[in-house]
Design a protein around this motif. Structure first.
Motif, PDB file in Angstrom:
ATOM      1  N   PHE A 114       0.866  -1.348   0.029  1.00  0.00           N
ATOM      2  CA  PHE A 114       0.077   0.155   0.062  1.00  0.00           C
ATOM      3  C   PHE A 114       1.023   1.260   0.116  1.00  0.00           C
ATOM      4  N   GLY A 115       2.128   1.121   0.452  1.00  0.00           N
ATOM      5  CA  GLY A 115       3.015   2.183   0.220  1.00  0.00           C
ATOM      6  C   GLY A 115       4.440   1.861  -0.021  1.00  0.00           C
ATOM      7  N   ARG A 116       4.778   1.814  -0.994  1.00  0.00           N
ATOM      8  CA  ARG A 116       6.172   1.465  -1.539  1.00  0.00           C
ATOM      9  C   ARG A 116       7.167   2.681  -1.635  1.00  0.00           C
ATOM     10  N   ALA A 117       6.587   3.584  -1.675  1.00  0.00           N
ATOM     11  CA  ALA A 117       7.298   5.075  -1.500  1.00  0.00           C
ATOM     12  C   ALA A 117       6.417   6.158  -1.132  1.00  0.00           C
ATOM     13  N   VAL A 118       6.875   7.015  -0.360  1.00  0.00           N
ATOM     14  CA  VAL A 118       6.226   8.152   0.259  1.00  0.00           C
ATOM     15  C   VAL A 118       7.004   9.251  -0.499  1.00  0.00           C
ATOM     16  N   ILE A 119       6.468  10.212  -0.900  1.00  0.00           N
ATOM     17  CA  ILE A 119       7.156  11.700  -1.386  1.00  0.00           C
ATOM     18  C   ILE A 119       6.565  12.809  -0.423  1.00  0.00           C
ATOM     19  N   LYS A 122       9.602  -4.668  10.041  1.00  0.00           N
ATOM     20  CA  LYS A 122      10.809  -5.015   9.569  1.00  0.00           C
ATOM     21  C   LYS A 122      11.011  -5.805   8.107  1.00  0.00           C
ATOM     22  N   THR A 123       9.872  -6.390   7.717  1.00  0.00           N
ATOM     23  CA  THR A 123       9.429  -7.102   6.494  1.00  0.00           C
ATOM     24  C   THR A 123       9.026  -5.999   5.829  1.00  0.00           C
ATOM     25  N   ASP A 124       8.745  -5.002   6.124  1.00  0.00           N
ATOM     26  CA  ASP A 124       8.192  -3.894   5.130  1.00  0.00           C
ATOM     27  C   ASP A 124       9.391  -3.227   4.476  1.00  0.00           C
ATOM     28  N   TYR A 125       9.098  -2.385   3.235  1.00  0.00           N
ATOM     29  CA  TYR A 125      10.112  -1.539   2.932  1.00  0.00           C
ATOM     30  C   TYR A 125       9.542  -0.329   2.098  1.00  0.00           C
ATOM     31  N   GLY A 126      10.384   0.552   2.097  1.00  0.00           N
ATOM     32  CA  GLY A 126       9.604   1.800   1.371  1.00  0.00           C
ATOM     33  C   GLY A 126      10.803   2.846   1.027  1.00  0.00           C
ATOM     34  N   LEU A 127      10.503   3.657  -0.049  1.00  0.00           N
ATOM     35  CA  LEU A 127      11.310   4.866  -0.308  1.00  0.00           C
ATOM     36  C   LEU A 127      10.609   5.966   0.615  1.00  0.00           C
ATOM     37  N   MET A 128      11.601   7.129   1.003  1.00  0.00           N
ATOM     38  CA  MET A 128      11.235   8.182   1.566  1.00  0.00           C
ATOM     39  C   MET A 128      11.838   9.358   0.972  1.00  0.00           C
ATOM     40  N   ILE A 129      10.992  10.058   0.304  1.00  0.00           N
ATOM     41  CA  ILE A 129      11.475  11.103  -0.422  1.00  0.00           C
ATOM     42  C   ILE A 129      11.260  12.414   0.047  1.00  0.00           C
TER      43      ILE A 129
END
Lengths: 516, 759
Positions: B613-618, B670-677
């Protein structure tokens, strides 16, 4: 050619092609052109082979129509009748416009099917390369009885295809282009129209209502693109706009979606807060006031854009998952909500919300690894439970006996072939067998020869076989000779060919006898 | 079974994260010292279960030291999640010890979520449910029913009142649904049952407001024992909750409604006088006595001190001037007229509470003292007049609460009267803001009363500012990072566009086309490479509207639509909920979607974007609060004068905590991952970056401080490719996931304490 036996739909005289005057014929399945004064066609294209037609812009001196074929070639016709050139061209264009899509779908479908078969079956692909690419037989011959097979054998397979969703950007693909003189041109294809209909069922309804009774198709789309419905950032709601009703219905639909609420309590912002402050308490941080009166035009157009995007995305998403279910029920649902029945929507019993933990499903890579391991484990322990089959040893010995070099094939060497020849030669041999088998299948399928068509085919197949022997088999024999390998590797192949030849001779001599 | 400095703690999972161990260690020290603590630990590292296991173990071992746990969370789903974790823990306990569990734990929520009365519960809106409930269960209504049995009745409450109080709720864990089931089985009202059981429950889970909002705390949390541990989870916004609960806004509409209220009151009094004059006389007598009774109760130190009902008020009787009903209504009228005259201003007025009181005395001769009794006096009057629907009288209640507040506090509040909104100076819409500037006022009783208060959240950095603005002295302060077997978060600061234009949401470049275009291309490029869901946050709703419009005109949104569907937050909560659900559906079925949202909005505060549901947040821009607001300016001044916090420090702190909240939405484990821009060049500065939580900060490398859009895309591609590799549990074991044996090894303990002491 047997042109006159076909149904001719349109004849246009005074059409030039390659600076030659002539006549254009549009027939049921093809378009043809013949030079003046001759009774044969120099140009003839099947509609199925045609990719698209192009016409010269309105302002131009030469009035032309171009056909682009799937192969990339194109043919240009120049309408040179001074008085009615434009009318002629448009008549031809209109007719083609109706005809082409019918064939296009068929052609595409066939092409896709062929492609799919080749991709899915490497042996077939190799055969195709051996026979068609090297021009032993033509592509038509190759496909002649294959396509038929699959079409009859397994109709469910093609029906079973996954339904394709709609691109989110289909409206973006209708890039308006200026035509130079203060107007806009929209490129609309059948695909886009279908997307619009699937996404916005209300537009389809309008279309069915109005076309062709009230409006032509062109007028309908012109109005669509001019409407406020298409340009949501414009806020003038003209009452004469046939789409204003669509917009209203959409809004109703959106509203009813909102009123229905969401199923997942984790995203329900309304019930998230436990105890909200009463009106009047709290630091006043909400800047934009909700009253519409003091919102500027720009702001409300902005919020209209935002609404539109949400709605559009929701509709695209819904269109993708709607599948067989008709979109009509959505419309009927919204049409119910007029006036005071709105309340009934409001007071429907609250949806029973499923518990929180029902919404935790995500497969981590660990889960995937675990399940793969599990399946592997299962496979290792898999024991087929078959009752009426041979044991594996008897089966393999039977196969060995039947293979070339086996007892039943009477070959000299008992030694297994795979130990004697390099694998590369083996592979080549395999391909040869497959190709020869295919050709022979074609050949033998002609017997008994009882129609002129069959006669023709059997002769052709015989020459195909000969060509195959010359171009494929002989080089291979030379090659194995050069490598000092036993020549009777190909013995069986030759034998098979010889049998076919002798059969052909017998048939031919008999025919001669009968004729004389 | 873990050993935390001598305390044996049952932990219901096979594995434990190292930071959970450190967290419990720190928590135990806080409890031992009977003091308050500030603890930061990233979300998704099992904060809740660590808190629960340790405090429950503490309660079991030292039942005399700590007798109750009060767990406050913010949203209903969070409350339910806490109770579910607790259930797991309790089941584990009974399995381990073999005894049946003798703990009582329950969740409490508003009537809306607990009511089982078929008619009332169908109302769905909180206020309506409360009002309807009141018309069925108020004491005088029930008294009336003795003479007139045809009046409607809530049999659930009646049954509870008749039998329920004698039979305490059996031990166990009760979530909201469990309470409802129990209520349905026994025919008892779950809401009043829960409120009643609050007193003897070992663990209570409810929302902040039950403790921080004096108006509710007075009713619900009055008698909770002093030997309680109070936990405020997700507490990064606790100061705003405190301030909100003490602030009042009065518009002309409020005054108009108040006017009608007062007239109704007057008519009712008139009617009662003709029919039943004794009632009013009895009230007059009760007023004097009733307050005396409350005074007695207060001296035994079991009541929470109530900011609306300050200490000294109880020493005296209600002043004679407002003791009779007519006098009080007359008094209200005068007060109302005065407020109306104040709203007739044409320019902005800002004054302190003493100034206001002086002015009101000069103009309409209203003394400070009767004002202070206003709220209490009104409550008594409404009771006497037997008014069923209190909700109708919200306006007059608001005004009298304001009167009491304004006359009670001479400090920490300001009064601002604005004749119009800043953006629409031509439209008169006068509002009187009575705004609290000091969050410590509302929370002070909590700190004073309970022996341990734990303030915890995933984002509390910088830690030292919370004790300062809430005015308390913590015994422990710690920030724990997330130990990771693989770096599953990738913070990038994008400071430039591909054309080298500096990216920033600052006021001067807000309308700059180049910036808007570059923001658009950032989103577009990301939409092409990030799988499934992307969440983008803007600094304000206005800003988002403008940018979306500009992107629409330039066709950027259309290009983005080729890659993903677009959903946008709107000011309407129901609409946004629907958009959110569709967004999740699009992520779920593989189409992928983008959610455009607003920092400080409902989405940024309450919705988690786990996994796909959220692989990246900008984060587009730095989410500074709207600084032109006079209320904010007053608050900043107050902070500077009272707490020596510089304006800029506070603004940056506030902006960064919201930014951290936004970007923290995508990593929930911890198994989640995501970009934070972070798309603003100002994030690169040390004073901004340094205010991010430690678990984000330590992954920002020097190389990723001022990236262009292209560079960010390259780094993101690399990161996403790495993250897409299979991640096994074995990869984590021994590093970020420990078995009991691993935890107990000498070497690991040393390592853990080393990590923990970097703070």
């Amino acid at each position: 050619m047997a042109a006159l036996s076909e149904e001719v739909l349109l004849v246009v005289k005074k059409v030039r092609q390659r600076k030659q005057d002539g006549t254009l014929y549009l027939m049921a399945e093809r378009i043809a052109w013949g030079p003046e004064g001759k009774d044969r066609f120099t140009v003839s294209h099947l509609y199925a082979d045609t990719r698209c037609q192009k016409i010269s812009p309105d302002g131009k001196a030469k009035i032309q129509l171009q056909l682009v074929l799937h192969t990339g070639e194109s043919t240009t016709f120049h309408f040179s009748n001074d008085s009615s050139a434009l009318k002629d061209r448009d008549a031809a264009k209109e007719l083609l416009q109706q005809l082409l899509p019918k064939f296009k779908k068929k052609a595409n479908k066939e092409l896709e099917e062929k492609n799919r078969m080749l991709q899915e079956d490497p042996v077939l692909f190799q055969l195709y390369k051996d026979l068609v690419v090297s021009q032993v037989i033509s592509a038509d011959e190759f496909w002649a009885n294959r396509l038929g097979d699959t079409n009859h054998a397994d109709p469910s397979l093609s029906n079973n295809k996954q339904e394709v969703g709609i691109s989110g950007a289909f409206l973006a693909d209708i890039r308006p282009q200026t035509d130079g003189c203060n107007g806009l041109r929209y490129n609309l294809t059948a695909d886009i129209i279908e997307s619009i209909f699937r996404t916005y069922p209300t537009v389809k309804e309008k279309y069915c209502e109005n076309v062709p009774h009230n409006l032509t198709e062109k007028e309908f789309w012109t109005r669509f693109f001019q409407s406020h419905y298409f340009h949501r950032d414009r806020i003038n709601t003209g009452t004469q706009d046939i789409f204003s009703e669509c917009a209203k219905q959409d809004e109703q639909g959106l509203k009813s979606m909102v009123v229905q609420g969401v199923k997942n309590p984790l995203v329900d912002l309304l019930s998230l807060e436990d105890k909200t402050l009463d009106e009047g308490y709290g630091v006043c941080t909400t800047l934009p006031s909700t009253s519409n009166s003091n919102r500027s035009v720009k702001e409300s157009s902005n919020s209209a854009i935002i609404k539109r995007f949400n709605h559009h995305s929701a509709m695209v998403l819904a269109a993708g998952s709607r599948k067989g279910e008709t979109p009509a029920n959505q419309a009927s649902e919204t049409s119910n909500t007029d006036g005071n029945s709105r309340d009934s929507v409001f007071f429907q019993p609250p949806v029973k919300k499923p518990p929180l933990y029902a919404f935790k499903h995500y497969t981590t890579s660990q889960d995937i690894i675990n399940s793969v391991n599990y399946i592997q484990h299962e496979m290792v322990n898999y024991k087929p439970n078959l009752t009426q089959v041979l044991s594996s040893t008897t089966a393999s010995s039977a196969i060995a006996a039947l293979s070339s070099g086996g007892v039943l094939m009477q070959a000299a060497t008992q030694q297994a072939i795979n130990q004697m020849v390099p694998s590369e030669v083996q592979g080549e041999l395999k391909h040869l067998y497959a190709a020869a088998g295919e050709l022979l299948r074609h050949f033998w399928s002609c017997f008994p020869v009882n129609t002129p068509f069959m006669e023709e085919k059997v002769t052709k197949m015989k020459s195909n076989l000969e060509r195959f022997q010359m171009t494929k088999l002989c080089p291979f024999q030379e090659k194995i000779q050069r490598q000092y390998l036993s020549t009777n590797l190909t013995g069986h192949l030759e034998e098979m060919l010889q049998t076919a030849y002798s059969k052909f001779h017998i048939w031919q001599t008999r025919r001669m006898l009968r004729k004389t | 079974m873990l050993n935390i400095e001598g305390l044996l703690v049952h932990f219901p999972y096979d594995y434990i994260y190292p930071e959970q161990y450190s967290y419990m260690l720190e928590l135990k020290r806080t409890l031992d010292a009977k003091g308050h603590g500030v603890l930061e630990m990233p979300s998704g590292t099992g904060k809740t279960i660590s808190l629960l296991s340790l405090i429950v173990a503490y309660q079991k071992v030292f039942p005399l030291e700590v007798s109750k746990l009060i767990y406050c969370s913010r949203t209903v789903p969070e409350i339910e999640k806490v109770v579910e974790e607790l259930r797991k823990l309790m089941e584990y306990y009974s399995k381990q010890t073999g005894e049946s569990n003798n703990f009582l734990a329950l969740a409490l929520s508003s009537r809306k979520n607990l009511c089982i009365h078929p008619e009332v519960s169908s109302l769905r809106v909180g206020k309506e449910v409360d009002g309807k409930c009141h018309t069925l269960t108020a004491s005088y209504i029930r008294a009336q029913r003795h003479s007139d049995p045809d009046l409607p009745v809530c049999r659930f409450y009646e049954d509870f009142d008749a039998v329920g109080r004698q039979m305490p709720l059996p031990a166990g864990v009760y979530n909201l649904d469990d309470l409802k089931d129990f209520g349905k089985r026994n025919g008892w009202c779950p809401y009043y049952l829960a409120r009643y059981s609050l007193m003897h429950a070992n663990i209570v889970v409810y929302s902040y407001h039950y403790l921080l909002d004096p108006k509710i705390a007075d009713l619900v949390s009055k008698e909770l024992t002093k030997k309680s541990v109070v936990v405020f989870d997700e507490a990064h916004n606790i100061d705003n909750v405190c301030i909100d609960s003490m602030s009042v806004n009065i518009s002309r509409r409020t005054l108009d409604r108040c006017q009608t209220n007062v007239e109704t009151l007057q008519n009712t009094i008139q009617k009662i006088k003709e029919t039943d004059a004794t009632k009013l006389k009895m009230e007059y007598r009760r007023l004097v006595e009733g307050l005396k009774e409350a005074n007695v109760a207060r001296e035994t130190d079991v009541y929470l001190s109530n900011p609306v009902l300050p200490d000294e008020i109880l020493q005296e009787a209600v002043p004679g001037t407002i003791r009779t009903a007519e006098h009080f209504v007359g008094f209200l009228k005068r007060f109302l007229e005065y407020l109306k005259s104040r709203l007739r201003v044409h320019h902005v007025v800002q004054e302190s509470t003493p100034q206001f009181l002086k002015d009101i005395f000069d103009k309409v001769c209203i003394d400070r003292k009767p004002l202070r009794f206003c709220a209490e006096r009104l409550r008594s009057l409404l009771r006497t007049l037997e008014i069923a629907d209190i909700a109708d009288f919200s306006a007059v209640t608001l005004i009298s609460n304001f009167a009491t507040l304004v006359s009670t506090y001479s400090q920490g509040f300001t009064i601002i009267i604005e004749p119009f909104e800043d953006r629409t100076p031509t439209i008169a819409n006068p509002v009187l803001h009575f705004s609290c500037m000091d969050p410590s006022i509302a929370i002070k009783p909590v700190f004073q009363r309970f022996q341990s208060v734990i303030i915890t959240s995933g984002t509390l950095s910088p830690l030292d500012i919370y004790p300062r603005i809430l005015d308390f002295r913590p015994v422990t302060m710690a920030s724990f990072t997330m130990t990771l077997a693989r770096t599953c978060l990738c913070p990038l600061i994008v400071g430039r566009g591909n054309d080298q234009v500096a990216l920033s949401s600052k006021f001067e470049t807000r309308e700059d086309f180049a910036v808007i275009r570059n923001y658009g291309s950032l989103l577009q490029e990301m939409s092409a490479i990030v799988p499934d869901g992307i969440v983008a946050f803007f600094t304000s709703y206005m800003y988002m509207e403008n940018i979306v419009a500009a992107w629409y005109e330039q066709g950027i949104l259309e290009n983005i639509q080729r890659n993903k569907l677009i959903f946008i937050e709107t000011p309407d909560a129901a609409e946004t909920s629907m958009a959110l659900e569709k967004y999740q559906e699009a992520c779920e079925n593989g189409r992928g979607a983008i959610l455009l949202s607003v920092a400080r909005g409902k989405v940024s505060e309450g919705i988690d974007f786990v996994h796909h549901f959220g692989r990246a947040v900008i984060m587009f821009g730095v989410p500074y609060v709207y600084t032109q607001s006079r209320i904010l300016k007053a608050r900043l001044e107050y902070l500077r004068d009272q707490f020596q916090i510089r304006e800029n420090d506070f603004l940056t702190f506030d902006a960064m905590r919201h930014a951290a909240q936004c970007v923290g939405r995508v990593i929930r484990g911890k198994t989640d991952y995501g970009l934070m821009i972070f798309a603003d060049k100002r994030y690169a500065r040390a004073d901004k970056r340094g205010k991010l939580p430690r678990w984000i900060q330590e992954h920002i490398s020097d190389g990723s401080l001022n990236l262009t859009v292209d560079e960010a895309v390259q780094l993101s591609k690399h990161f996403l490719r790495q993250m897409a590799q299979p991640f096994r549990q074995e990869d984590q074991l021994g590093l970020s996931l420990l078995t009991l044996e691993q935890l107990e090894s000498e070497e690991m303990l040393k390592k853990i304490s080393q990590i923990a002491h970097q703070t």
